[in-house]
Scaffold this active site. Structure first.
Site: not given
Ligand SMILES: O=C(CO)COP(=O)(O)O
Length: 222
Positions: A10, A93, A141, A203
């Protein structure tokens, strides 16, 4: 394979705060029940406790610090995340990068506390390095695709394949997730067909008018 894993970060999107976080968690719970997929969320720290207590879905922290209880100010204590009901935590991250030494220390602390570890990486070399630390998951990612609306599955499937191979070569017990621009069932299917056990995304679900419909589409081809 086990049930596919969809982890929704989130971040600090306004849409993922407060009552909207409840809306996303409720949608995740409904779609997980319907589909058999495991759908987790990584809310803001302040929402770990309400999310973990209201919903039967796994809840993850977005970060922990490699500290032990004591004199630290403004840090995230792994023990606090655990007692707020988190099942696990993201580590490193792209929007919260750490040194390799700190990643190692975070994985160790989390393991001691029985928190699942999802170490995020930006390429196949860092995926191999992360796998050597024996986390539960490595999540590849590519940073340039994060939040871009362009899916890693379609724009750069090679990085998924290379990361899966790099992780397997180092430690076949480590699972691989992928993320960046994931938005549809087709993106998820490509990622799973390339050897990952699921996706990490933000997103497309968090900013959606109807998060439940997006989640339903994400798991539709599994
Ligand atoms: O960073 C991500 C998940 O942690 C990916 O974000 P997007 O799904 O918005 O590209």
């Amino acid at each position: 394979m086990d049930s596919p894993f969809v982890l929704v970060n989130l971040k600090t999107y306004q849409e993922g705060m407060g009552s909207n976080a409840h809306r996303i968690a409720a949608a995740a719970e409904t779609v997980a029940k319907e589909s058999g997929a495991v759908i987790g969320i990584a809310p803001a720290f302040t929402e770990l406790h309400p999310m973990s207590h209201h919903y039967a879905i796994p809840v993850y922290a977005q970060h922990i610090d490699a500290i032990t209880p004591g004199a630290h100010t403004g840090h995230i204590l792994p023990e606090a995340v655990r007692s707020a009901g988190a099942r696990g935590t993201l580590i490193n991250h792209s929007e919260r990068r750490l040194t390799l030494a700190d990643i190692g220390a975070c994985v160790e602390s989390a393991r001691r506390l029985h928190l699942e570890t999802v170490v995020c990486t930006n390429n196949d070399a860092t995926s191999a390095a992360a796998a050597a630390l024996r986390p539960d998951y490595v999540a590849i990612e590519p940073p340039e695709l994060i939040g871009s609306g362009v899916s890693v599955s379609k724009a750069d499937p090679g990085i998924i394949e290379r990361s899966v191979n790099a992780v397997r070569a180092v430690n076949p017990d480590v699972n691989v997730l992928t993320g960046a621009g994931i938005q549809s069932g087709e993106c998820v299917k490509i990622a799973v067909d390339l050897g990952t056990c699921g996706v990490l995304l933000a997103s497309s679900v968090v900013k959606a008018d109807d998060p439940e419909a997006v989640l339903r589409d994400l798991v539709s081809l599994l």
